[in-house]
Motif scaffolding. Structure first.
Motif, PDB file in Angstrom:
ATOM      1  N   HIS A  69       0.830  -1.208   0.000  1.00  0.00           N
ATOM      2  CA  HIS A  69       0.000   0.000   0.000  1.00  0.00           C
ATOM      3  C   HIS A  69       0.866   1.261   0.000  1.00  0.00           C
ATOM      4  O   HIS A  69       0.572   2.225  -0.722  1.00  0.00           O
ATOM      5  CB  HIS A  69      -0.920  -0.007   1.214  1.00  0.00           C
ATOM      6  N   LEU A  70       1.929   1.264   0.793  1.00  0.00           N
ATOM      7  CA  LEU A  70       2.771   2.448   0.886  1.00  0.00           C
ATOM      8  C   LEU A  70       3.432   2.765  -0.453  1.00  0.00           C
ATOM      9  O   LEU A  70       3.408   3.922  -0.908  1.00  0.00           O
ATOM     10  CB  LEU A  70       3.844   2.245   1.960  1.00  0.00           C
ATOM     11  N   THR A  73       0.876   4.059  -2.876  1.00  0.00           N
ATOM     12  CA  THR A  73       0.482   5.430  -2.552  1.00  0.00           C
ATOM     13  C   THR A  73       1.540   6.431  -3.022  1.00  0.00           C
ATOM     14  O   THR A  73       1.214   7.478  -3.591  1.00  0.00           O
ATOM     15  CB  THR A  73       0.258   5.574  -1.040  1.00  0.00           C
ATOM     16  N   LEU A  74       2.796   6.105  -2.790  1.00  0.00           N
ATOM     17  CA  LEU A  74       3.874   6.987  -3.232  1.00  0.00           C
ATOM     18  C   LEU A  74       3.891   7.149  -4.751  1.00  0.00           C
ATOM     19  O   LEU A  74       4.271   8.207  -5.276  1.00  0.00           O
ATOM     20  CB  LEU A  74       5.221   6.443  -2.745  1.00  0.00           C
ATOM     21  N   LYS A  76       1.144   6.910  -6.596  1.00  0.00           N
ATOM     22  CA  LYS A  76      -0.215   7.296  -7.011  1.00  0.00           C
ATOM     23  C   LYS A  76      -0.857   6.190  -7.845  1.00  0.00           C
ATOM     24  O   LYS A  76      -1.436   6.424  -8.903  1.00  0.00           O
ATOM     25  CB  LYS A  76      -0.209   8.628  -7.768  1.00  0.00           C
ATOM     26  N   GLU A  78      -2.764   1.954  -7.488  1.00  0.00           N
ATOM     27  CA  GLU A  78      -3.469   1.006  -6.640  1.00  0.00           C
ATOM     28  C   GLU A  78      -2.661  -0.293  -6.585  1.00  0.00           C
ATOM     29  O   GLU A  78      -2.019  -0.670  -7.565  1.00  0.00           O
ATOM     30  CB  GLU A  78      -4.866   0.723  -7.189  1.00  0.00           C
TER      31      GLU A  78
END
Length: 266
Positions: A69-70, A73-74, A76, A78
């Motif tokens: 997830h990290l 997220t970094l 942008k 999924e």
């Protein structure tokens, strides 16, 4: 100036960048835990679809972080994560990251002795075309790898009608050199992007002085390769014990035309 009436321009517009990368729980060759550094390596590649292996999720040894997830997220993007190992709250496994539309088709274990191995399969829509993308991390013993590939080639995975209906990209740390039985089993049905691209195939492991070609991307008929690179800049050599392998994949003109016809009739 090229327009989309120009076949070459259409081909460029349909180019897909795929990266496979064993990130070693985001622990680099300098023994430093740094998911940001892994994300920076991936971002620099410009990849559209990223297949990651050896991710920790909620594990004490890496600070309890959800690495899939990290990193997503970094970037942008999924993340679709599959835990090959799941003990209480701690998970360890593989993921596919992308900002493109996706549908999870299957995620599950593979026959294993010792450390459990698994695979994850997504359908991805890229530039109006549908692809099957499969990511896996095979075992350390040759007999296990052969059983795992045989399972992947079977009716619940690659042999299924849904998988056969669209062009496919197979990614992962296979722990298998090209002379191995597991590699040859896949190579009978798919094409190794490093061989399609021409030039000398590049090893990916270990990252500081790579000598083994065990990280692979395979494609089905209808998909070609513009360029392949084992990314070996100083940051990539430190971020993990494997180098990431980047493939710029291009669908054939016939596949593009078929996709345009499907879109027009939808």
């Amino acid at each position: 100036m090229s327009t989309f009436s120009d076949p070459a321009a259409v081909q460029d517009a349909k180019l897909i960048k795929v990266l496979t990368y064993n990130v070693h729980s985001c622990i680099g060759t300098d023994r430093r835990l740094d998911p940001q550094r892994v994300a920076d390596v991936i971002a620099a590649s410009g990849a559209d679809i990223i297949a990651l292996q050896e991710l920790d999720v909620g594990r004490r040894r890496t600070g309890g972080i959800d690495q899939a997830h990290l990193i997503a997220t970094l970037l942008k993007m999924e993340a679709h994560f599959h835990p090959a190992l799941h003990v209480e709250e701690e998970k360890y496994g593989d993921a596919i990251l992308t900002a493109l539309p996706t549908k999870l088709m299957r995620a599950g274990p593979l026959p294993s002795v010792g450390e459990t191995r698994g695979a994850i399969w997504l359908q991805v829509i890229a530039n109006g075309l549908q692809f099957n993308v499969l990511n896996t991390h095979l075992g350390l013993r040759g007999i296990d790898r052969s059983r795992q590939v045989a399972t992947l080639l079977g009716g619940e995975w690659i042999g299924s009608p849904e998988f056969q209906a669209a062009p496919a990209i197979i990614c992962g740390d296979l722990n298998a050199i090209p002379l191995s039985p597991a590699y040859r089993m896949l190579a009978r049905q798919f094409r190794d992007v490093q061989l399609l691209a021409g030039g000398k195939p590049r090893p990916t492991y270990p990252s500081r002085l790579p000598v083994l070609r065990i990280d692979h991307v395979f494609v089905s008929e209808g998909l070609g390769v513009r360029r392949v690179a084992a990314l070996a800049d100083p940051l990539a050599r430190r971020a993990s014990d494997h180098l990431p392998l980047l493939a710029e994949i291009e669908p054939s003109a016939a596949l593009i035309r078929a996709g345009m016809r499907s879109a027009a009739s939808a």
